[in-house]
Write a protein that holds these residues in place. Structure first.
Motif, short mmCIF file in Angstrom:
data_model
loop_
_atom_site.label_atom_id
_atom_site.label_comp_id
_atom_site.label_asym_id
_atom_site.label_seq_id
_atom_site.Cartn_x
_atom_site.Cartn_y
_atom_site.Cartn_z
N LEU A 189 -10.63 37.50 -7.30
CA LEU A 189 -9.67 38.18 -6.44
C LEU A 189 -8.86 37.10 -5.72
CD1 LEU A 189 -8.83 40.99 -5.25
CD2 LEU A 189 -10.41 40.51 -3.37
N LEU A 192 -7.07 34.31 0.45
CA LEU A 192 -7.35 33.17 1.33
C LEU A 192 -6.08 32.31 1.49
CD1 LEU A 192 -10.88 32.49 -0.18
CD2 LEU A 192 -10.37 33.69 1.96
N CYS A 251 -14.12 28.40 7.51
CA CYS A 251 -15.30 28.85 6.78
C CYS A 251 -14.96 28.97 5.30
CB CYS A 251 -15.76 30.21 7.28
SG CYS A 251 -16.20 30.23 9.01
N PRO A 253 -15.99 31.25 2.03
CA PRO A 253 -16.77 32.37 1.49
C PRO A 253 -17.62 31.92 0.29
CG PRO A 253 -14.46 33.00 1.77
CD PRO A 253 -14.54 31.52 1.99
N THR A 283 -11.49 34.12 -4.65
CA THR A 283 -12.94 34.22 -4.63
C THR A 283 -13.44 34.93 -5.88
OG1 THR A 283 -12.76 34.41 -2.22
CG2 THR A 283 -14.90 34.94 -3.19
N VAL A 284 -14.48 34.39 -6.49
CA VAL A 284 -15.13 35.08 -7.61
C VAL A 284 -15.81 36.34 -7.07
CG1 VAL A 284 -16.95 34.93 -9.36
CG2 VAL A 284 -15.49 32.94 -8.89
N ILE A 285 -15.65 37.46 -7.73
CA ILE A 285 -16.17 38.73 -7.22
C ILE A 285 -17.70 38.74 -7.29
CG2 ILE A 285 -14.05 39.92 -7.88
CD1 ILE A 285 -15.60 41.22 -10.17
N MET A 308 -8.96 44.42 -5.75
CA MET A 308 -10.15 44.85 -5.00
C MET A 308 -10.79 46.08 -5.66
SD MET A 308 -12.26 44.38 -2.55
CE MET A 308 -11.69 43.48 -1.11
N ARG A 315 -18.79 45.92 -9.18
CA ARG A 315 -19.99 45.90 -8.34
C ARG A 315 -20.85 47.14 -8.61
NH1 ARG A 315 -21.22 43.35 -3.36
NH2 ARG A 315 -22.63 44.60 -2.10
N SER B 6 -7.14 38.13 5.16
CA SER B 6 -7.24 38.10 3.71
C SER B 6 -8.67 38.42 3.29
CB SER B 6 -6.84 36.71 3.20
OG SER B 6 -6.84 36.68 1.79
N TYR B 7 -8.82 38.90 2.05
CA TYR B 7 -10.17 39.15 1.53
C TYR B 7 -10.68 37.91 0.82
CZ TYR B 7 -9.18 44.11 2.25
OH TYR B 7 -8.86 45.31 2.81
N GLY B 8 -11.96 37.60 1.04
CA GLY B 8 -12.65 36.57 0.26
C GLY B 8 -13.56 37.29 -0.72
N GLY B 9 -12.99 37.73 -1.84
CA GLY B 9 -13.75 38.56 -2.78
C GLY B 9 -14.05 39.92 -2.16
N ASP B 10 -15.09 40.61 -2.67
CA ASP B 10 -15.41 41.95 -2.18
C ASP B 10 -16.44 41.93 -1.06
OD1 ASP B 10 -16.88 40.98 -4.40
OD2 ASP B 10 -17.84 42.93 -4.68
N GLU B 11 -16.84 40.74 -0.58
CA GLU B 11 -17.87 40.68 0.46
C GLU B 11 -17.44 39.93 1.74
OE1 GLU B 11 -21.38 39.02 -1.39
OE2 GLU B 11 -22.01 41.00 -2.09
N HIS B 12 -16.22 39.36 1.76
CA HIS B 12 -15.80 38.63 2.95
C HIS B 12 -14.39 39.02 3.38
CE1 HIS B 12 -18.39 35.92 0.51
NE2 HIS B 12 -18.91 35.55 1.66
N PHE B 14 -11.44 37.13 5.71
CA PHE B 14 -11.10 35.84 6.29
C PHE B 14 -9.93 36.06 7.24
CE2 PHE B 14 -8.68 31.88 6.25
CZ PHE B 14 -9.68 30.93 6.41
N GLU B 16 -7.30 34.06 9.65
CA GLU B 16 -6.73 32.81 10.14
C GLU B 16 -5.94 33.14 11.40
OE1 GLU B 16 -4.42 29.32 7.88
OE2 GLU B 16 -3.13 30.99 8.45
N PHE B 54 -11.82 32.70 11.49
CA PHE B 54 -13.20 33.14 11.38
C PHE B 54 -13.40 33.94 10.10
CE2 PHE B 54 -11.19 36.53 13.84
CZ PHE B 54 -11.72 37.69 13.32
N GLN B 55 -14.66 34.20 9.79
CA GLN B 55 -14.99 34.89 8.55
C GLN B 55 -16.08 35.93 8.82
OE1 GLN B 55 -15.65 32.36 5.01
NE2 GLN B 55 -17.63 33.35 4.89
N LYS B 57 -18.77 38.46 6.82
CA LYS B 57 -19.37 38.86 5.54
C LYS B 57 -19.88 40.28 5.73
CE LYS B 57 -22.27 37.12 1.84
NZ LYS B 57 -23.51 37.86 1.61
N ASP B 59 -21.17 44.25 3.65
CA ASP B 59 -21.68 44.92 2.47
C ASP B 59 -20.73 46.06 2.13
OD1 ASP B 59 -22.95 46.40 0.57
OD2 ASP B 59 -24.88 46.48 1.61
N PRO B 60 -19.93 45.91 1.05
CA PRO B 60 -18.93 46.95 0.73
C PRO B 60 -19.56 48.27 0.29
CG PRO B 60 -18.97 45.25 -0.97
CD PRO B 60 -19.89 44.79 0.12
N PRO B 65 -13.88 47.83 2.22
CA PRO B 65 -13.14 46.65 2.70
C PRO B 65 -11.90 47.00 3.52
CG PRO B 65 -13.78 46.35 0.41
CD PRO B 65 -14.17 47.75 0.78
#
Lengths: 331, 289
Positions: A189, A192, A251, A253, A283-285, A308, A315, B6-12, B14, B16, B54-55, B57, B59-60, B65
């Motif tokens: 996805l 960042l 940080c 992810p 980021t890798v899903i 997403m 998932r 912004s999304y950091g994949g499906d679990e974060h 982010f 700025e 900050f970030q 994390k 659980d989707p 999200p």
């Protein structure tokens, strides 16, 4: 007759064999990563085959298996990489529970595919829990067996088996994830600091085939061989550092892809450094994180752009695979 | 200051707060993360504050999200008006500047440095316009520092000196990162200082070492029962010591009776902005008073 002590001696340690469970969440804000099995599905499957809980600790062996001498009878399962287990030299099937008798030696044949094998023993590895997990975080010498990979001469204790595992129980082939396939792809996805690279670079990142570099471990996997990524010119913000790939330290992810200097992408994994000053392009899903731990150096990989919605659907598919595993082992 | 999500994949997720570093950005990030923590939103598993970002994390499977993203944006307005004041503590860190261990290491990696003919201290003093290494050390150990992030590896503090921007020490990182850094090295890269909690790779310039452990994976050292000492918002004051004091402190740590000097203080960003030197003087008075 007194029952034999549940333990094994490490005759040969393998390359980097560590105790891992499903990890130590909750301390990333202090720089302690989650750790745990890089291929979580493989560890869960091995645990279920021997009647353990999903989160019990097993061994993660990378590229080369250990040789272990057992002091008591044990039920064992090996999953993940294609690296045939042997009991006193006799090959045993992977993804299947088998017995080791007191005094017997568990060893492994050569790696045929994938990178990491998971060894579950009924009762689990009985190292002490640190911050709620038995996983090894070697960079911080924390958890696992004395905070490090196993060494020859170590004696490792095994917990009491709950029962429920049964010799010959096997994970059906269609539920196992194929390892070592060429043309592997990892779904990404974008996000960042994706806007930091040019449109051309955004395109070549997904078009190029990248090769896993030798610098690939539990902290992160490095890739090379794709075209250098160009950055959108800007005056660097105060505190970021002078290289165009620098940002004010932030940080990172899990699964995020940083590209220092725009040359070699690094995907952070379970022992991730929690932050730093390099931009990340996406980021890798979560559904594809397990696959990374099974990639071998020099293997070709493509990155595939997803949305997403696609990430969440993938998932769901992985959840379905776990549910399917439960049904298959219950019958 | 434009906040970017912004999304950091499906679990974060982010966030700025600002592209550039400033105490204002840090405080806004801190108040947003505090608000997120207090909100108790189900599905959030980790809250990680950083220097100017900050970030989260999550659980989707528990919270979608886009739903979480919408909730986070609400906290931005609240952070604008929040009190930029924290109750924190000031911690004294003894430092042997120009010590033999970082010196041995910097000589070993000299070809990776911008200026192979000087030490890291000499280089940093020169490019920051100090007349001497001693004058540089006086500035480094003079004004206190703010812990604006904990991470990279276990318990490592990123620190930002409490001085106006034109007095900030700035140095580039090594041209190529070292594969080795002594444990407890005092480092600096960009505008950030750090204390390396464990031995390992690193790219920051190296100025000295502290005898005071800041991470103990066994939790045996009295003040490290929780394994790590630093939290974002802590204030640090470096104290130059000589070799004899260093050796004595190491001995005290090994004998189990080293106690770090830690004093509770409060810090107001508005007070600091209005009068940096007066605010710092009060912090140091609390420490030494």
């Amino acid at each position: 007759m007194a029952e034999a002590i549940r333990m094994f001696d490490v005759v040969k340690p393998g390359l980097a064999t560590t105790v891992q469970d499903l990890g130590r969440p909750g301390y990333y804000h202090l720089g302690l990563p989650i750790s745990g099995a890089m291929d979580r599905f493989a560890l869960i499957a091995a645990n279920r085959l021997v009647g353990n809980n999903d989160g019990d600790a097993g061994l993660e062996a990378v590229f080369m298996g250990p040789e272990l001498r057992f002091a008591s009878d044990c039920l064992i399962a090996v999953t993940g990489a294609d690296m045939p287990p042997k009991v006193d030299g006799v090959e045993q099937p992977g993804w299947t529970a088998f017995k080791v008798a007191a005094g017997q030696l568990l060893s492994f044949g050569f790696l045929k595919g994938g990178a990491r094998a998971y060894i579950a023993i009924a009762g689990g590895i009985a190292v002490p829990e640190v911050l709620g997990s038995r996983s090894t975080y070697t960079l911080g010498t924390l958890g696992g067996f004395e905070g490090r990979a196993l060494k020859a001469g170590d004696t490792v204790m095994i917990g009491t088996a709950a029962g429920g595992g049964r010799e010959g129980m096997s994970v059906p082939a269609e539920i196992r994830r194929a390892v070592g396939v060429q043309g592997a792809s990892l779904r990404v996805l974008p996000g960042l600091y994706w806007h930091r690279i040019t449109e051309g670079a955004q395109q070549t990142f997904f078009e190029d085939t990248w090769k896993v570099a030798p610098e690939a471990d539990r902290v992160g996997y490095r890739f090379r061989g794709g075209k250098k990524l160009d950055f959108v010119p800007r005056e660097q913000p105060f505190g970021a550092g002078s290289d165009p790939s620098n940002i004010v330290d932030s940080c990172y992810p899990y699964g995020s892809i940083q590209v220092p200097g725009g040359t070699e992408p690094i995907i952070l994994h379970r022992d991730a450094v929690s932050g730093g000053g390099y931009f990340m392009l996406g980021t890798v899903i979560s559904a594809d994180m397990d696959l990374i731990g099974q990639l071998q150096p020099h293997q070709g990989v493509r990155f595939e752009e997803v949305t997403m919605e696609q990430a969440l659907a993938a998932r769901k598919d992985e959840k379905a695979r776990l549910a399917h595993l439960e049904t298959a082992l219950a019958t | 200051m434009t906040v970017r999500y912004s999304y950091g994949g499906d679990e974060h997720i982010f966030v700025e707060v600002d592209e550039e570093m400033s105490l204002e950005a840090f405080f806004k990030s801190l108040s947003m993360t505090n608000a997120v923590r207090d909100s108790g939103i189900a599905g959030i598993t980790e809250i990680c504050p950083a220097n100017a970002s900050f970030q989260i994390k999550f659980d989707p499977d528990v919270i979608a999200p886009n739903e979480l993203m919408a909730k986070l944006k609400i906290f931005e307005a609240a952070a604008e008006t929040s009190d930029k004041r924290i109750d924190t503590r000031i911690i004294e860190i003894p430092v042997l500047y120009g010590d033999p261990w970082t010196h041995e290491t910097l000589m070993r990696f000299r070809e990776r440095h911008q200026d192979p003919n000087t030490t890291d201290l000499e280089y940093a003093a020169r490019i920051n316009d100090f007349d001497s290494v001693d004058a540089f050390i006086t500035a480094h150990a003079g004004a206190p520092w703010f812990v604006s992030m904990v991470g990279f590896v276990a318990g490592l503090p990123f620190i930002y000196q409490l001085v106006e921007r034109q007095r900030q020490i700035e140095v580039p990182k090594y041209l190529r990162p070292r594969t080795d850094t002594p444990k407890l090295t005092i480092g600096h890269g960009g505008c950030f200082g750090c204390i390396y909690s464990v031995r390992g790779a690193g790219g920051y310039q190296m100025f000295g070492v502290t005898p005071m452990p800041i991470y103990d994976p066994k939790g045996e050292i009295s003040y490290l029962r929780e394994l790590m000492i630093f939290r974002p918002g802590d204030i640090i004051k470096f104290k130059p010591i000589d070799r004899a004091a260093y050796d004595a402190a190491v001995e005290a740590v090994e004998a189990g009776h080293f106690e770090p000097k830690i004093v509770p203080v409060s810090f107001s960003l508005d007070a600091f902005t209005a009068d940096p030197e007066g605010t710092n003087a009060k912090l140091l008075e609390a420490l030494d008073g």
